[in-house]
Design an enzyme around this catalytic site. Structure first.
Site, PDB file in Angstrom:
ATOM      1  N   GLU A  93       0.833  -1.210   0.000  1.00 11.75           N
ATOM      2  CA  GLU A  93       0.000   0.000   0.000  1.00 11.75           C
ATOM      3  C   GLU A  93       0.865   1.257   0.000  1.00 11.75           C
ATOM      4  O   GLU A  93       0.510   2.280  -0.598  1.00 11.75           O
ATOM      5  CB  GLU A  93      -0.960  -0.008   1.201  1.00 11.75           C
ATOM      6  CG  GLU A  93      -1.876  -1.238   1.259  1.00 11.75           C
ATOM      7  CD  GLU A  93      -1.191  -2.479   1.825  1.00 11.75           C
ATOM      8  OE1 GLU A  93      -0.029  -2.361   2.280  1.00 11.75           O
ATOM      9  OE2 GLU A  93      -1.804  -3.558   1.791  1.00 11.75           O
ATOM     10  N   ARG A 109       7.080 -10.475  10.552  1.00  4.24           N
ATOM     11  CA  ARG A 109       6.072  -9.428  10.763  1.00  4.24           C
ATOM     12  C   ARG A 109       4.953  -9.853  11.708  1.00  4.24           C
ATOM     13  O   ARG A 109       4.084  -9.051  12.000  1.00  4.24           O
ATOM     14  CB  ARG A 109       5.485  -9.033   9.405  1.00  4.24           C
ATOM     15  CG  ARG A 109       4.657 -10.147   8.785  1.00  4.24           C
ATOM     16  CD  ARG A 109       4.313  -9.965   7.327  1.00  4.24           C
ATOM     17  NE  ARG A 109       3.689  -8.719   6.988  1.00  4.24           N
ATOM     18  CZ  ARG A 109       3.276  -8.410   5.759  1.00  4.24           C
ATOM     19  NH1 ARG A 109       3.400  -9.291   4.766  1.00  4.24           N
ATOM     20  NH2 ARG A 109       2.720  -7.253   5.496  1.00  4.24           N
ATOM     21  N   ASN A 153      -3.833  -9.479  -4.065  1.00  8.31           N
ATOM     22  CA  ASN A 153      -2.521  -9.748  -3.446  1.00  8.31           C
ATOM     23  C   ASN A 153      -2.538 -10.878  -2.410  1.00  8.31           C
ATOM     24  O   ASN A 153      -2.098 -10.690  -1.268  1.00  8.31           O
ATOM     25  CB  ASN A 153      -2.045  -8.470  -2.727  1.00  8.31           C
ATOM     26  CG  ASN A 153      -1.115  -7.626  -3.576  1.00  8.31           C
ATOM     27  OD1 ASN A 153      -0.598  -8.087  -4.585  1.00  8.31           O
ATOM     28  ND2 ASN A 153      -0.893  -6.388  -3.159  1.00  8.31           N
ATOM     29  N   GLY A 173       1.972  -8.529 -19.546  1.00 10.99           N
ATOM     30  CA  GLY A 173       1.101  -7.367 -19.708  1.00 10.99           C
ATOM     31  C   GLY A 173      -0.124  -7.498 -18.821  1.00 10.99           C
ATOM     32  O   GLY A 173      -0.090  -8.191 -17.809  1.00 10.99           O
ATOM     33  N   GLY A 191       3.557  -4.963  -9.228  1.00  8.29           N
ATOM     34  CA  GLY A 191       2.089  -4.905  -9.258  1.00  8.29           C
ATOM     35  C   GLY A 191       1.540  -3.694  -8.515  1.00  8.29           C
ATOM     36  O   GLY A 191       0.509  -3.134  -8.905  1.00  8.29           O
ATOM     37  N   ASP A 192       2.217  -3.285  -7.456  1.00  8.59           N
ATOM     38  CA  ASP A 192       1.737  -2.120  -6.686  1.00  8.59           C
ATOM     39  C   ASP A 192       1.921  -0.839  -7.499  1.00  8.59           C
ATOM     40  O   ASP A 192       1.049   0.037  -7.504  1.00  8.59           O
ATOM     41  CB  ASP A 192       2.512  -1.978  -5.369  1.00  8.59           C
ATOM     42  CG  ASP A 192       2.579  -3.277  -4.612  1.00  8.59           C
ATOM     43  OD1 ASP A 192       1.591  -4.041  -4.679  1.00  8.59           O
ATOM     44  OD2 ASP A 192       3.614  -3.554  -3.979  1.00  8.59           O
TER      45      ASP A 192
HETATM   46  O1  KDG Z   1       3.991  -6.157  -3.665  1.00  6.98           O
HETATM   47  C1  KDG Z   1       5.207  -5.944  -3.002  1.00  6.98           C
HETATM   48  C2  KDG Z   1       4.945  -6.229  -1.612  1.00  6.98           C
HETATM   49  O2  KDG Z   1       4.570  -7.571  -1.542  1.00  6.98           O
HETATM   50  C3  KDG Z   1       6.116  -6.058  -0.734  1.00  6.98           C
HETATM   51  O3  KDG Z   1       6.610  -4.753  -0.696  1.00  6.98           O
HETATM   52  C4  KDG Z   1       5.866  -6.543   0.666  1.00  6.98           C
HETATM   53  O4  KDG Z   1       3.753  -5.660   1.239  1.00  6.98           O
HETATM   54  C5  KDG Z   1       4.466  -6.615   1.111  1.00  6.98           C
HETATM   55  C6  KDG Z   1       3.937  -7.939   1.420  1.00  6.98           C
HETATM   56  O5  KDG Z   1       3.168  -7.990   2.376  1.00  6.98           O
HETATM   57  O6  KDG Z   1       4.242  -8.906   0.742  1.00  6.98           O
END
Ligand code: KDG
Length: 318
Positions: free
Chosen positions: A36, A108, A168, A231, A257-258
């Site tokens: 994000e 995390r 995601n 793409g 992707g972000d």
């Molecule tokens: O899309 C990239 C992210 O995956 C990375 O920066 C880390 O936010 C993240 C995750 O939780 O995987």
């Protein structure tokens, strides 16, 4: 008030300087990342004011995230610092076991951001903003994070904002049954849904256009299927629009992707055609993969124009 608000966990990324198994890596490069936060930086590069709602620990990594995002133009006034909490980190293993691919190794669990609660979503902050962006990573972090995403999406709709969701799905954070039951209710709040074939197989048991239309029937006006280097395609009730990717040398695909999503939404807010949003998003994703770090190579609108003028199809990224 920012134009675009995102909600989710920023992370410190420790990216292996050399490819191969992490146990043999000696040096790591530190970057600020998190899906994000990456999206917010992308929209900032496109000229929008953005803000991130989150929590970091009262530690050096939390301070790094706040200073870096502030320097990159993201409003950090709604990043809470949790006393005794800690900031999530992750390592990136590059090019092993599959060349050109990366693996994320998270540290995390129980982080400050995993303690986000609906009370952290300040209605006064959202009021006046145009757009809320969330991802499927946040609801995977904890029950309270799941509730926070639901509360934010609901409030955004009540306030007349547009909502985007990037599915995601991170299999390291949760199983497919939990992901499906948490994400499908969020899909119904989304105006724009970003996803890919792996995630649609989890969410609706299919891929490609049949999955895109199954998801459109749940609420979103636009479903974007991201295909990485191949793409992307945007599906609406009027039919699909496809844009091929660009050929570049891949150093680390993490974060592409972000950047794609942040640039795509920025294009939509600027009133661009879907085809142009897809093309600009693909440029952003292509630039991000050529370096370590998710945010540093995210392009501005000028950079995107230059890329499209000068791209010869022969980039190596080296
Ligand atoms: O899309 C990239 C992210 O995956 C990375 O920066 C880390 O936010 C993240 C995750 O939780 O995987």
């Amino acid at each position: 008030m920012p134009d675009i608000i995102t909600l989710g966990e920023p992370l410190i990324q420790l990216n292996a300087v050399t490819p191969g198994p992490l146990r043999y890596v000696t040096y790591f490069e530190k970057h600020v990342a998190g899906a994000e936060a990456n999206f917010a930086v992308a929209a900032t590069r496109m000229g929008f004011s953005t803000g991130l709602i989150t929590k970091v620990g009262d530690d050096e990594f939390g301070r790094d995230i706040i200073e870096t995002l502030r320097a990159r133009g993201v409003d950090v006034s709604h990043i809470a610092v949790e006393k005794d909490g800690y900031t999530g980190i992750y390592f990136i293993q590059r090019g092993y076991p599959v060349p050109g691919k990366s693996t994320s190794v998270y540290y995390r669990k129980g982080s400050a951001a995993s303690h986000l609660s609906p009370l952290d979503v300040d209605p006064a902050y959202l009021r006046g903003a145009k757009h809320l962006h969330i991802t499927g990573i946040t609801p995977a972090l904890s029950e309270s994070c799941r509730e926070t995403c639901m509360a934010a999406a609901k409030l955004a709709k009540q306030l007349g904002m547009k909502v985007s969701l990037d599915t995601n799905i991170r299999p390291k954070l949760w199983g497919s049954t939990d992901a499906r039951s948490a994400l499908l209710p969020l899909v119904s709040y989304a105006d724009i849904l970003f996803t890919d074939n792996d995630d649609t197989r989890t969410l609706v048991g299919s891929q490609g256009s049949s999955a895109a239309y199954a998801l459109i029937s749940k609420g979103p006006q636009i479903v974007v299927l991201k295909g990485g280097a191949r793409g992307a395609a945007a599906y609406t009730k009027a039919g699909p629009i496809e844009e091929p990717g660009f050929k570049v040398g891949v150093v680390d695909p993490t974060g592409a992707g972000d950047a794609f999503a942040g640039i795509f939404v920025s294009g939509i807010l600027k009133g661009w055609k879907l085809q142009d949003c897809l093309r600009a998003g693909n440029v952003a994703g292509s630039l991000v993969v050529t370096v370590r770090g998710d945010q540093e190579n995210i392009p501005t609108e000028e950079d995107i124009k230059s890329f499209l003028e000068k791209y010869s199809g022969e980039g190596t990224g080296k």
